[in-house]
Design an enzyme around this catalytic site. Structure first.
Site, PDB file in Angstrom:
ATOM      1  N   ASP A 262       0.842  -1.196   0.000  1.00 39.64           N
ATOM      2  CA  ASP A 262       0.000   0.000   0.000  1.00 39.64           C
ATOM      3  C   ASP A 262       0.875   1.243   0.000  1.00 39.64           C
ATOM      4  O   ASP A 262       1.872   1.321   0.702  1.00 39.64           O
ATOM      5  CB  ASP A 262      -0.900  -0.008   1.226  1.00 39.64           C
ATOM      6  CG  ASP A 262      -1.850   1.181   1.241  1.00 39.64           C
ATOM      7  OD1 ASP A 262      -2.235   1.630   0.154  1.00 39.64           O
ATOM      8  OD2 ASP A 262      -2.196   1.632   2.335  1.00 39.64           O
TER       9      ASP A 262
ATOM     10  N   CYS B  53      -8.076  -1.178  -5.853  1.00 39.21           N
ATOM     11  CA  CYS B  53      -7.117  -1.503  -4.802  1.00 39.21           C
ATOM     12  C   CYS B  53      -7.852  -1.277  -3.485  1.00 39.21           C
ATOM     13  O   CYS B  53      -8.929  -1.821  -3.302  1.00 39.21           O
ATOM     14  CB  CYS B  53      -5.840  -0.683  -4.937  1.00 39.21           C
ATOM     15  SG  CYS B  53      -6.077   1.079  -5.183  1.00 39.21           S
ATOM     16  N   SER B  54      -7.323  -0.449  -2.613  1.00 39.87           N
ATOM     17  CA  SER B  54      -8.058  -0.132  -1.394  1.00 39.87           C
ATOM     18  C   SER B  54      -8.866   1.148  -1.580  1.00 39.87           C
ATOM     19  O   SER B  54     -10.075   1.161  -1.445  1.00 39.87           O
ATOM     20  CB  SER B  54      -7.097   0.016  -0.212  1.00 39.87           C
ATOM     21  OG  SER B  54      -7.800   0.310   0.975  1.00 39.87           O
TER      22      SER B  54
ATOM     23  N   GLY C 144      -8.705   2.829  -4.530  1.00 43.60           N
ATOM     24  CA  GLY C 144      -9.081   2.900  -5.938  1.00 43.60           C
ATOM     25  C   GLY C 144      -8.439   4.052  -6.667  1.00 43.60           C
ATOM     26  O   GLY C 144      -8.995   4.545  -7.643  1.00 43.60           O
ATOM     27  N   VAL C 145      -7.268   4.483  -6.216  1.00 43.47           N
ATOM     28  CA  VAL C 145      -6.610   5.605  -6.885  1.00 43.47           C
ATOM     29  C   VAL C 145      -5.132   5.330  -7.188  1.00 43.47           C
ATOM     30  O   VAL C 145      -4.702   5.453  -8.327  1.00 43.47           O
ATOM     31  CB  VAL C 145      -6.751   6.914  -6.065  1.00 43.47           C
ATOM     32  CG1 VAL C 145      -8.179   7.397  -6.086  1.00 43.47           C
ATOM     33  CG2 VAL C 145      -6.264   6.748  -4.638  1.00 43.47           C
TER      34      VAL C 145
ATOM     35  N   ARG D 226      -2.638   2.464  -6.638  1.00 41.43           N
ATOM     36  CA  ARG D 226      -2.274   1.252  -7.365  1.00 41.43           C
ATOM     37  C   ARG D 226      -3.184   1.043  -8.569  1.00 41.43           C
ATOM     38  O   ARG D 226      -2.744   0.547  -9.610  1.00 41.43           O
ATOM     39  CB  ARG D 226      -2.349   0.061  -6.407  1.00 41.43           C
ATOM     40  CG  ARG D 226      -1.308   0.100  -5.314  1.00 41.43           C
ATOM     41  CD  ARG D 226      -1.442  -1.033  -4.312  1.00 41.43           C
ATOM     42  NE  ARG D 226      -2.346  -0.708  -3.221  1.00 41.43           N
ATOM     43  CZ  ARG D 226      -2.511  -1.467  -2.138  1.00 41.43           C
ATOM     44  NH1 ARG D 226      -1.837  -2.601  -2.024  1.00 41.43           N
ATOM     45  NH2 ARG D 226      -3.345  -1.110  -1.185  1.00 41.43           N
TER      46      ARG D 226
ATOM     47  N   GLN E 234      -1.023   7.744  -7.101  1.00 41.63           N
ATOM     48  CA  GLN E 234      -1.127   8.510  -5.870  1.00 41.63           C
ATOM     49  C   GLN E 234       0.183   9.170  -5.456  1.00 41.63           C
ATOM     50  O   GLN E 234       0.163  10.229  -4.837  1.00 41.63           O
ATOM     51  CB  GLN E 234      -1.593   7.570  -4.765  1.00 41.63           C
ATOM     52  CG  GLN E 234      -2.172   8.242  -3.554  1.00 41.63           C
ATOM     53  CD  GLN E 234      -2.841   7.245  -2.654  1.00 41.63           C
ATOM     54  OE1 GLN E 234      -2.772   6.055  -2.888  1.00 41.63           O
ATOM     55  NE2 GLN E 234      -3.482   7.710  -1.609  1.00 41.63           N
TER      56      GLN E 234
END
Length: 1442
Positions: free
Chosen positions: A1025, A1057-1058, A1060-1061, A1063, A1101
């Site tokens: 992450d 991903c977690s 959504g931006v 990765r 990100q």
């Protein structure tokens, strides 16, 4: 367009215009926010703090309304007399005989893997989980260290330490806190009970080289960039973070430097600093925090996180009595107390500036001496003040001796004049301090002027909420520099004067009329000039000539720069300027390009302001008189003065009165400043002086209350015209122009809206409801034909299909063109392009990513549906929202709650040459599972890309939205798990999805006939992450295979991903660029990323992810696609053996790529430590740091965590193998400890050299006696033999490893193999041993340990062939290049000869041939080549490989 001519439009127009005028006339002093008195603001601030205190969670910060001066409100101890930090004066410190050597216990041991780092929002803290003890140095007992904290400045090595020595502050201060473990069980308990704790302060000083001891810390910082992020640290040695000599330290009793400020700390401040490079410093400056003002949160850079220094009062600072420690280079240290920068200034600025009226005609200016004097004594003070009257500017400077009262009286004061005051300290040799705060005084009204803002102290700034993914962006206003500019009214108004150090003064380009209007001069606005964009060098001749041909007018927008540029503490005022100047010196010297980019940004900002509301359109542009022709200065918007020569400028082209057509004509440049100036002071009669406009129309902020002592403009607000002043007698003179300007502005807006509506309507008709496709920049050969055609011309905003509900948007969405210079790069030049980006400490990447961050700053894209109260609970993160214009809309559910049932946090994202190619979404929450599967069904999604694990570092990142086994029902969607295939870095799940509400052949079914579909989930499991994978090759394989699985009849690929931006965006960019490379042989990462950023916020990100995209694409370009099906392998091998144009074969080129790895992958500094060198048989075959196998360190022993062993990726697991060397006699126990620590159950011994001595060859115990390894014992329980087909034997040993403290037992099987591979045996026999190992591994857990003498080619060959044989079985294809390269990346030095690489190809050809021909007759030669009986074509035979 005809409707514009209808009477109703003009009636509406006249009514709106009259309303605007009525508003302006009746309420001229209204501003965007309420501006009260200082007493009111302080009262409000105190109330807010008391409320927080009452709630039990007092909030504090390093600046603003909750800054250090307000800490005492919530923590009474912060107002005590023994506070920290302090400035330590060496010559006042006394030697204390009780302060002897410091005793450290455990500091030489490497930290465990449980040590973790956290971004607390105020600092970055390391939580120590090992035993570190401190005693001596006058401490009352033996203390245990629990945590480490850091404090740093703004940027580029600026002052950031809390403590200082002789006024010298350092870039970073590290503080280690410890407590007495005999009395308390934790550090926090000791604080809560107000008992003595200890703290060490260690300074970090900039060094030209990286400090390798800090590498684990720097690597950890990259994992905690955002607030509340945590990460485990790589092992480090705490002693290496301390100064080399611990004998020279200062001691005093103080307090915590953060609330509650308990005065219980015994401070140890080391005199000698620890080196750190600029590159490593950048990691600190990249940390973010969340600032809070009332209910508003904003994400800012965490910088200047230090408390202002406190008074020493009656305390005594002591020095250690280790006298020899103070002799070394102390003189050098004291001679230059502040390094290169501080050596140029006399002192810190004078503080506590005050201006008070004595009577009707006299003023008194008072101040206090500087907090820190760098070059004592202060000889005198220079008081400079300027005033204006009847449009003439006066100025005077006089000196005041330092031994007298620090006051000055100004006589003959006129109530109609504006006065500006500031003070400068002067030391010997005319060395001066920075200027104090600038005070503005008129008619009993005093204002503090800081930088280019007028601020009211004590008022919190409410910043708009933003995401943790977006850094605040500074927009550079036009600036120009001057060498030795006099201290004139302009330099005072901008808060900048001549540099006290003799360097070039930096002056903001304009002081616009809002400032002057608020002071009684005229209307307009004041520009904000962040320090991050002020150059400190004159532009080059070429750059200046380019910039001189255009007029740049002032804007009215004040932008907040990253970091606190307005300090609440007076002692920091000069530091902000000094830090800004330091930052400029590290900027790129490519002056022309920087000025051009700033010029474009300025143009965009000024164009966008042309459409602002009438509240900002009350500015006029007075034309210069014909008697004062002018030329324009570089980007400054300044007019040169007649008769004055302008250096480095092109001949004037503009005519008097001409205004650049593409700029806002409503903005007034109130002051005209020459671009160059001499050392002489201006006089009132000098014709070259800056001229004020002859007429002074007032703005809406032209009145002020006589009762106000301070008037403020909130720097976080956009409208800075809120300064209040007196009404002007010429009020009516500007009403007529305002009517005309308002009318023209309104007409232009109406026409623009009509054109946009018409244009969008045409597009809807032409596209039949679908967006236009993105166009690509042609390759270099096509550009001549295509002209100016560019990649990704506009951001696409979508018209939803008929199956989605329609929502009327609240406002139109702007169309954003991609900048003209964004062109695709041919793949042949991409390597060179990346080299340029990496140069200068990755400065190119930083510039690109900053441009990406800015690309949507001015777009005003809304996310109202995400912020709706009924939808907020559907967002995993409060700051990751779905843009309204591109969001995926679900079909609304029937029922009373259907209004917002169309919402899911997901956006359509374009791909290469395909609109809506992807859906980018967050990791589903349990409460959104039904919405998630509804979206998959409605969008006909067939591929899911998941790039997160369910839990990472102890935090839930995504909830499991698929069944673990069998079937799960999610609303109307039934999902069945059909199969799962696990690979080393990713897992593939095949899911069956059935909609119970859709019948076969139902009209609403998008597929028409089916109510059941297959969805394939590609789940990447090795992507951290907020970070990037260690290696790019597995990611490329994952992207290629998941992309190839997409069928033409499928809907968008769903990527999450977690959040959504980050990765998610990285995957989308890599996939799209790989398609562009395949189609056009060009790459356009920056242009494509800026385009998709308009469709979902913060895609890609971090800068680290942006760099990884380039690394992965370069790897793809260089290595190409190397996975080959088994049926094509023979022809593929023949093709790579054909020499190319340069005489080299593709096989040779592949091998070169395998052996020439990037330097960052082959760092082996642990193996090269002195304490570890003797543990390596061959210094050229050692583990790379990224894949090194670590051991649990033994207490009190240095280097016990090292063994010469490397993880190797296999087919099923990322750490499937461990390759190591044959144990040395003194590393035998380390070998068994590795087996114990990593739960390994298989050992494969491949002896390269049978000449090893008996005691060295046998590293296991005999059956009669066990081996004791302290925590466990090793016992041989059985020995057996296994015969191979060539009559060779494998000796099998079975061992038991038993724990000495508990009942744990580990069973280990050891294979002692004959010579492998055997050159005298057929090559097919190579796989006989591999099959034995593979079969055994199916029943055992943990990695397989493989070793030869050096841990090199034989062990690497066995791992490679095992992985390739498994790949062949599962995929009917092999990728020899990737497997070989991954082994060399993880353990450099395995494959060193091209024949070794050829042998892998030969072995795989043999295996494929064996499978195709069964057990047919084979002929083998002693070189390892194999021929089947049917083969007759020499060109096609494996003999051609030799």
């Amino acid at each position: 367009m005809r409707r514009l001519l209808e009477p109703c439009w003009w009636i509406l127009f006249l009514k709106i215009t009259s309303s605007v005028l009525h508003y302006v006339v009746c309420f001229p002093a209204l501003t965007e926010g309420y501006v009260g008195t200082l007493q009111e603001s302080r009262q409000d601030s105190s109330v807010q703090i008391r409320r927080r205190k009452a709630s039990g969670d007092p909030y504090w910060a390093y600046s603003g309304a909750y800054g250090p001066e307000h800490w005492v409100t919530s923590s009474v101890s912060c107002g005590g007399s023994h506070q920290s930090p302090i400035d330590i004066l060496d010559h006042h410190a006394r030697v204390g005989d009780e302060y002897q050597e410091l005793q450290l216990d455990g500091f030489d041991n490497e930290s465990s893997n449980k040590t973790w780092m956290k971004n607390t929002g105020k600092t970055v803290a390391i939580l120590l989980k090992d035993d570190y003890f401190v005693s001596g140095a006058g401490l009352p007992g033996r203390f245990k260290a629990e945590k480490v904290e850091f404090h740093w400045g703004h940027s580029n090595g600026s002052a950031g330490s809390e403590h200082s020595v002789n006024g010298r502050r350092f870039p970073v201060e590290m503080q280690i806190f410890f407590y007495n473990p005999d009395d308390f069980d934790s550090f926090q308990t000791a604080i809560s009970e107000n008992r003595i704790i200890g703290a060490m302060a260690i300074f970090f000083q900039v060094s030209p080289r990286d400090n390798s001891a800090l590498d684990p810390i720097i690597h950890g910082l990259k994992g905690v960039v955002h607030h509340e992020k945590e990460t485990f640290l790589d092992p480090f040695i705490l002693r290496d973070l301390l100064p080399a000599s611990l004998g020279s330290y200062y001691r005093y009793t103080g307090s915590l430097t953060t609330p509650p400020c308990s005065e219980i700390v015994e401070w140890i401040v080391f005199r000698r600093p620890v080196p750190i490079s600029y590159h490593q410093l950048e990691a600190f400056y990249s940390i973010f925090t969340t600032e809070q003002q009332d209910h508003v949160k904003s994400v800012e850079y965490l910088r200047n996180n230090f408390r202002p220094q406190q008074a020493l009062n009656d305390r005594v600072v002591s020095k250690s009595a280790v006298r020899d420690a103070w002799n070394h280079d102390l003189a050098d240290f004291l001679d230059n107390p502040l390094g290169t920068e501080a050596s140029k200034v006399c002192s810190s600025p004078p503080i506590h500036m005050k201006v008070q009226p004595l009577n009707q005609t006299a003023l008194q200016v008072s101040w206090s001496q500087p907090e820190t004097i760098y070059h004592p004594p202060i000889m005198n003070y220079m008081i400079s003040y300027s005033w204006t009257k009847n449009e003439d500017e006066k100025e005077k400077t006089f000196t005041k001796d330092s031994d007298k009262d620090l006051k000055a009286t100004i006589s003959h004061v006129s109530p109609d004049s504006l006065y500006l005051f500031r003070v400068q300290a002067v030391c010997r040799n005319d060395m001066r301090s920075d200027f104090s705060q600038t005070m503005l005084f008129q008619a009993n009204t005093t204002r503090i002027f800081q930088g280019t803002r007028i601020v009211k102290t004590g008022v919190p700034t409410a910043s708009p909420a933003s995401s943790a993914d977006m850094a605040p962006i500074s927009s550079g206003s036009s600036t120009w520099t001057s060498s030795g500019i006099p201290f004139s009214f302009v330099s005072m108004a901008t808060g900048m004067g001549p540099s006290s150090s003799g360097s070039q003064a930096t002056v903001a380009s304009v002081v616009t009329s809002t400032l002057l209007a608020g002071l009684g001069f005229g209307g307009g606005g004041i520009s904000s000039f962040p320090s991050t964009v002020w150059p400190t060098r004159l532009p080059t001749a070429s750059a200046a000539s380019k910039q001189a041909g255009r007029t740049v007018l002032a804007t009215t927008e004040a932008l907040a720069s990253p970091g606190p540029d307005v300090h609440s503490a007076p002692s920091k005022d000069s530091e902000g300027t000094e830090e800004g100047e330091k930052e400029e010196k590290s900027e790129s010297e490519d002056g022309e390009r920087e000025h051009e980019e700033e010029e474009k940004d300025s143009e965009k900002k000024e164009k966008s302001e042309a459409t602002h509301t009438a509240a900002e359109s009350d500015r006029t542009a007075p034309a210069p008189t014909p008697s004062s022709p002018h030329r324009t200065a570089a980007e400054g918007g300044h007019q040169t003065i007649p008769g004055r020569r302008q250096d480095h400028s092109a001949p004037a082209t503009d005519q008097p009165g001409h205004v650049a057509p593409d700029l806002d004509p409503l903005v007034d440049t109130a002051t005209q400043v020459p671009p160059t100036a001499t050392e002489e002071h201006y006089s009132g009669s000098d014709p070259r002086r800056p001229e004020m406009p002859s007429k002074k129309p007032m703005s809406r902020g032209d009145r002020f209350s006589e009762d106000s002592k301070f008037i403020t403009v909130n720097p976080a607000e956009k409208n800075t015209s809120g300064m209040l002043s007196r009404p002007s007698p010429g009020r009516m003179e500007w009403i007529i122009p305002l009517i005309v300007v308002s009318a023209l502005t309104f007409v232009c807006l109406v026409l623009l809206i009509a054109v946009l509506v018409y244009w969008r309507g045409c597009n809807k008709i032409k596209s039949k409801g679908f967006p236009r496709r993105s166009r690509e920049v042609p390759s270099s050969g096509e550009r001549g034909e295509k002209g100016s055609r560019k990649c990704f011309q506009t951001a696409h905003f979508y018209v939803e299909d008929s199956s989605s509900p329609r929502v009327v948007p609240n406002e139109s969405v702007p169309i954003i063109p991609i900048p003209d210079d964004m062109e695709a790069i041919p793949v042949k030049q991409f390597g060179k392009h990346i080299g340029e980006l990496y140069s200068n400490s990755q400065h190119g990447f930083s510039e690109d990513f900053e441009e990406v961050q800015r690309c949507t700053a001015d777009m005003n894209i809304t996310a109202e549906h995400s912020n709706h109260p009924d939808n907020k609970h559907k967002n995993r993160y409060i700051n990751i929202l779905a843009y309204d214009h591109s969001r995926v809309k679900l079909r609304p559910l029937p029922g009373k709650d259907s209004k917002h049932s169309d919402y899911i946090n997901a956006n359509y994202v374009d791909g290469y040459n395909k609109a809506k190619a992807y859906i980018a979404t967050q990791g589903p929450l349990k409460s959104t599972f039904e919405d998630f599967w509804r979206m998959i069904w409605e969008q006909n999604t067939g591929i899911i890309i998941m790039i997160t694990n369910l839990v990472e570092k102890g935090r839930r990142k995504c909830d499991q939205y698929w069944p673990t086994e069998n079937t799960e029902e999610y609303g109307n969607i039934i999902v069945t798990l059909k199969s799962t295939k696990v690979h080393a870095c990713y897992t593939v799940r095949r899911l069956s999805v059935r909609n119970t509400k859709v019948k076969k052949g139902q009209k609403g079914n998008p597929k028409g006939r089916q109510n059941e579909r297959t969805v394939i989930q590609y789940h990447y499991t090795q992507w951290p992450d907020m970070g990037v994978p260690e290696y790019a090759l597995p990611v490329l394989t994952f992207v290629r295979r998941s992309s190839a699985a997409r069928m033409p009849d499928m809907g968008p690929v769903l990527v999450h991903c977690s959040a959504g931006v980050g990765r998610t965006g990285t995957y989308i960019v890599i996939d799209s660029m790989l398609q562009q490379i395949k189609d056009k042989s060009t790459v356009n990462v920056l242009g494509f990323l800026k385009h998709i950023r308009t469709q979902r916020n913060y895609l890609v990100q971090t800068e680290e992810q942006y760099i990884f995209i380039h690394d992965a694409l370069l790897e793809a370009i260089l290595g190409k696609e190397t996975a080959v099906s088994s049926s094509q392998l023979h022809s593929y091998v023949n093709s790579i053996l054909i020499p190319g144009v340069g005489g080299k074969t593709r096989l040779e080129k592949q091998f070169k790529l395998i052996t020439q790895c990037n330097a960052k992958y082959v760092e082996c500094f642990s193996a090269q430590k002195e304490c570890n060198k003797e543990k390596n048989r061959n210094s050229s075959v050692v583990p790379a740091e990224r894949a090194r196998v670590g051991l649990a360190p033994l207490p009190g022993m240095k280097g016990t965590d090292y063994i010469n062993a490397s993880y190797i990726m296999g087919y099923y697991r990322s750490n499937e193998f461990i390759i190591t060397q044959h144990p040395l006699p003194h590393t035998t126990k380390d070998f068994w400890r590795m087996i114990w620590d990593h739960n390994a159950q298989i050992i494969v011994m491949l002896p390269d050299n049978q000449s090893l001595a008996e005691d060295e060859f046998v590293y296991w115990p005999s059956r009669e006696e066990s081996m004791n390894c302290e925590a466990f014992t090793v016992t041989l329980i059985s020995k057996d033999r296994l015969c191979l087909s060539n009559e060779e034997q494998i000796i099998i040993h079975d061992f038991i490893l038993e724990a000495t403290q508990d009942d744990y037992v580990l069973e280990v099987r050891h294979f002692q193999c004959p010579k492998w591979p055997n050159p005298d045996a057929p090559i097919s026999s190579t796989f006989e041993l591999i099959n034995v190992i593979k079969e055994e591994a199916l029943t055992r857990d943990g990695p397989t340990i493989v070793h030869d003498e050096y841990g090199a080619v034989s062990a690497g060959m066995l791992c490679a062939l095992t992985t390739l044989s498994q790949q062949l079985e599962n995929e009917n294809a092999v990728d020899v290049f990737q497997v070989a390269k991954m082994i060399n990346l993880m353990r450099p030095g395995v494959f060193t000869d091209i024949e070794q690489y050829q042998f892998v190809y030969k072995a795989m050809l043999s295996l494929i041939s064996t499978k195709e021909n069964g057990n047919g007759p084979m002929t083998g030669d002693k070189n390892g080549a194999v021929l089947t009986a049917e083969e007759s074509d020499p060109a096609e035979s494996m003999e051609s490989l030799v």
